[in-house]
Write a protein that holds these residues in place. Sequence first.
Motif, PDB file in Angstrom:
ATOM      1  N   VAL A   1      -3.060  65.898  30.548  1.00  0.00           N
ATOM      2  CA  VAL A   1      -1.819  66.534  29.974  1.00  0.00           C
ATOM      3  C   VAL A   1      -0.954  65.026  29.958  1.00  0.00           C
ATOM      4  O   VAL A   1       0.011  65.165  28.958  1.00  0.00           O
ATOM      5  CB  VAL A   1      -1.272  67.226  30.941  1.00  0.00           C
ATOM      6  CG1 VAL A   1       0.320  67.499  30.688  1.00  0.00           C
ATOM      7  CG2 VAL A   1      -1.745  68.699  30.684  1.00  0.00           C
ATOM      8  N   MET A   2      -0.969  64.401  30.888  1.00  0.00           N
ATOM      9  CA  MET A   2      -0.104  63.085  31.002  1.00  0.00           C
ATOM     10  C   MET A   2      -0.508  61.946  30.000  1.00  0.00           C
ATOM     11  O   MET A   2       0.356  61.309  29.753  1.00  0.00           O
ATOM     12  CB  MET A   2      -0.141  62.481  32.263  1.00  0.00           C
ATOM     13  CG  MET A   2       0.565  63.300  33.426  1.00  0.00           C
ATOM     14  SD  MET A   2       2.336  63.974  32.934  1.00  0.00           S
ATOM     15  CE  MET A   2       3.029  62.683  33.427  1.00  0.00           C
ATOM     16  N   ALA A   3      -1.627  62.437  29.281  1.00  0.00           N
ATOM     17  CA  ALA A   3      -1.822  61.435  28.333  1.00  0.00           C
ATOM     18  C   ALA A   3      -1.397  61.779  26.913  1.00  0.00           C
ATOM     19  O   ALA A   3      -1.246  61.006  25.838  1.00  0.00           O
ATOM     20  CB  ALA A   3      -3.451  61.208  28.350  1.00  0.00           C
ATOM     21  N   LEU A   4      -0.741  62.965  26.639  1.00  0.00           N
ATOM     22  CA  LEU A   4      -0.363  63.524  25.412  1.00  0.00           C
ATOM     23  C   LEU A   4       0.959  63.198  25.280  1.00  0.00           C
ATOM     24  O   LEU A   4       1.634  62.420  25.971  1.00  0.00           O
ATOM     25  CB  LEU A   4      -0.263  65.109  25.730  1.00  0.00           C
ATOM     26  CG  LEU A   4      -1.570  65.780  25.640  1.00  0.00           C
ATOM     27  CD1 LEU A   4      -1.437  67.114  26.139  1.00  0.00           C
ATOM     28  CD2 LEU A   4      -2.710  65.633  24.835  1.00  0.00           C
ATOM     29  N   GLU A   5       1.349  63.181  23.860  1.00  0.00           N
ATOM     30  CA  GLU A   5       2.652  62.452  23.398  1.00  0.00           C
ATOM     31  C   GLU A   5       3.843  63.378  23.110  1.00  0.00           C
ATOM     32  O   GLU A   5       4.890  62.995  22.937  1.00  0.00           O
ATOM     33  CB  GLU A   5       2.245  61.706  22.166  1.00  0.00           C
ATOM     34  CG  GLU A   5       1.205  60.464  22.448  1.00  0.00           C
ATOM     35  CD  GLU A   5       0.715  59.799  21.247  1.00  0.00           C
ATOM     36  OE1 GLU A   5       0.916  60.606  20.082  1.00  0.00           O
ATOM     37  OE2 GLU A   5       0.054  58.778  21.416  1.00  0.00           O
ATOM     38  N   THR A   6       3.351  64.658  23.067  1.00  0.00           N
ATOM     39  CA  THR A   6       4.721  65.499  22.761  1.00  0.00           C
ATOM     40  C   THR A   6       4.834  66.891  23.426  1.00  0.00           C
ATOM     41  O   THR A   6       3.796  67.267  23.995  1.00  0.00           O
ATOM     42  CB  THR A   6       4.764  66.081  21.237  1.00  0.00           C
ATOM     43  OG1 THR A   6       3.476  67.037  21.085  1.00  0.00           O
ATOM     44  CG2 THR A   6       4.575  64.945  20.216  1.00  0.00           C
ATOM     45  N   GLU A   7       6.065  67.229  23.679  1.00  0.00           N
ATOM     46  CA  GLU A   7       6.176  68.370  24.591  1.00  0.00           C
ATOM     47  C   GLU A   7       5.132  69.564  24.164  1.00  0.00           C
ATOM     48  O   GLU A   7       4.768  70.583  24.876  1.00  0.00           O
ATOM     49  CB  GLU A   7       7.629  68.844  24.499  1.00  0.00           C
ATOM     50  CG  GLU A   7       8.042  70.009  25.725  1.00  0.00           C
ATOM     51  CD  GLU A   7       8.119  71.283  24.915  1.00  0.00           C
ATOM     52  OE1 GLU A   7       8.600  71.994  25.677  1.00  0.00           O
ATOM     53  OE2 GLU A   7       8.010  71.670  23.656  1.00  0.00           O
ATOM     54  N   LYS A   8       5.104  69.829  22.793  1.00  0.00           N
ATOM     55  CA  LYS A   8       4.363  71.004  22.168  1.00  0.00           C
ATOM     56  C   LYS A   8       2.916  70.827  22.535  1.00  0.00           C
ATOM     57  O   LYS A   8       2.089  71.613  22.927  1.00  0.00           O
ATOM     58  CB  LYS A   8       4.589  70.644  20.538  1.00  0.00           C
ATOM     59  CG  LYS A   8       4.995  71.846  20.023  1.00  0.00           C
ATOM     60  CD  LYS A   8       4.858  72.102  18.555  1.00  0.00           C
ATOM     61  CE  LYS A   8       5.647  73.180  17.978  1.00  0.00           C
ATOM     62  NZ  LYS A   8       6.559  72.928  16.688  1.00  0.00           N
ATOM     63  N   GLN A   9       2.560  69.730  22.454  1.00  0.00           N
ATOM     64  CA  GLN A   9       1.128  69.246  22.765  1.00  0.00           C
ATOM     65  C   GLN A   9       0.725  69.684  24.355  1.00  0.00           C
ATOM     66  O   GLN A   9      -0.261  70.312  24.732  1.00  0.00           O
ATOM     67  CB  GLN A   9       0.673  67.857  22.708  1.00  0.00           C
ATOM     68  CG  GLN A   9       0.584  67.346  21.332  1.00  0.00           C
ATOM     69  CD  GLN A   9       0.202  65.888  21.192  1.00  0.00           C
ATOM     70  OE1 GLN A   9       0.603  65.335  21.984  1.00  0.00           O
ATOM     71  NE2 GLN A   9      -0.297  65.517  19.805  1.00  0.00           N
TER      72      GLN A   9
END
Length: 568
Positions: free
Chosen positions: A549-557
């Motif tokens: 999760v912490m590698a993701l870039e947007t709130e939606k993702q």
Amino acid sequence: MYHGIGASKGYGIGRVTIYRDADLRYTPRSDCDAQTEKMRLNDALKLFFERNERLSERVRETAGESAAEIILGHMMMMKDPYMCSEIEKRIDAGQCAEAAVEAVCDLFIAMFSAVDDEMTKQRATDVRDIKSEMLALLLGVHTVDLSDLPKDTVLVAKELTPSMTACIDRKNVVGFITEVGSKTSHAAILARAMEIPAVLSVENATEKFKNNQLVIVDGIHGEILTDPEKGTVAAYVRLRMDFEKERAALEKFMGLETLTKDGEKVQLFANIGTPEDASQVIAYDGEGVGLFRTEFLFMDRSTMPDENEQFEAYKKALLIMKNKTVIIRTLDIGGDKEIPYLGLKKEENPFLGFRAVRYCLKNSEMYKTQLRALLRASAYGDLQIMIPLVTGVDEVRQVKTLIREIQAELDEKVIAYNKDLKIGVMIETPSAAILADVLAKEADFFSIGTNDLTGYTMAVDRGNADVAYLYSAFSPAVLRMIRHIISEGKKAGIPVGMCGEAAADPLLIPLLISFGLDEYSVNPTSLLATRREISRWSKQEADKIAESVMALETEKQIVSELSRYIHL
Ligand code: PEP
Ligand code: MG
């Protein structure tokens, strides 16, 4: 459909019984024989104490200790030497026992009602209850037998008094509707303790409903449906089943420690706004109070509570929590929390303005009054002080200087306080989050206020619907802040808690476990669900989720990835 205050959750489907007060009319006399009247008074008192003794035992068994204390409180009031001597004085002057009891009770009711404070007003209700009970005993009148009601009764009354509630056979009562009462009234506390759905404050309820009428009491939304059709009843039966299933599933978590799946212990605290809320924390098995929002003591009144009133309120919360930790936040006003009598100027940007610790440090005499009350109360349990809206270490040092000054004053006057008092910092501004390493040197603990931290990090005014889509604790920036704060707290060896709403969010919990949050502080009613969510994850599983999760870039993702895990 009728609306009121949903004061005890659940769905009750049943038929109305209207409870009307007994006819307590009598002809007052002023030429009575004092000795006879005193004998009548003593007989009534004897019955009063016997009855309440039995009731308190029964309530202790059915609704727990704090509910029984309400009945014991009535007995204490009736033993009050001033009250007793005032009644006797009137009898000596020739009044009949009924008139003497009524006059003295009315005096107390007027006195308590005049005080602009919910807690004191509640005592007026208690005296009203005592008065009716004593008059009924003196006059020998009997009211509806509440211990023998038909099955599936919805009880409708003007007011639900503790003595009434205590008589009720909970097996047959499925709902309460009253004309008066609030979420914090004794009736609400007792209804919750008995787990009977209740909707309070329904205007003219005793006139609106008819005996034997079929109603649905929705204690969750504060609604009452009258004469529902078959389909509606069936829908509510299903809702009731789901609610009861959920309640039973959660009940398994009562009395347990709060552990992750692999047995790591964390602390599960609750947020409160009044000392009375602490009873709810105990009822839902909270392990402490992680945030006592003291501004509620200052709101809805015309003058500031003085040192003693504050001291009593803090002490009361500590006594209810019985040596469990109670973290009390100093006054956090401004922003959306207005207190008219403080005369705060209207500001262009109140959330960025003269609020919380900023206001308190500029009004140090008022602040010292609160700090003195807190220090004095610290002698009665594990009170810890928390400073809101900190942006830098200077503010913390200034508060600590004030506390040291007060400690010196108390030492001089030989007034007791906890010399090892812990002082923590709320981390709810980006500045405090970024400076967590510096603040950790001055703070005994941190508590993350995600409500404000999210707003300030995302530069979002929560009242502005056009930008509300940005307000999310799952924004990558907010999550990184949270991870950073916890990590810095850990490095410094101080506990880190979270008292913002996000602490109870099932989607966030695996991340908080992975980051190593020590203490979760949630609404009392969310305590057991949070304990269950925490028990669902091992550290290893949580780490795996956090890594992706912490590698993701947007709130939606992030939200969609977390939802995938939660539904596994
Ligand atoms: C917060 O900001 O997260 C918080 C708990 O404080 P309040 O909601 O009272 O501002
Ligand atoms: Mg806040």
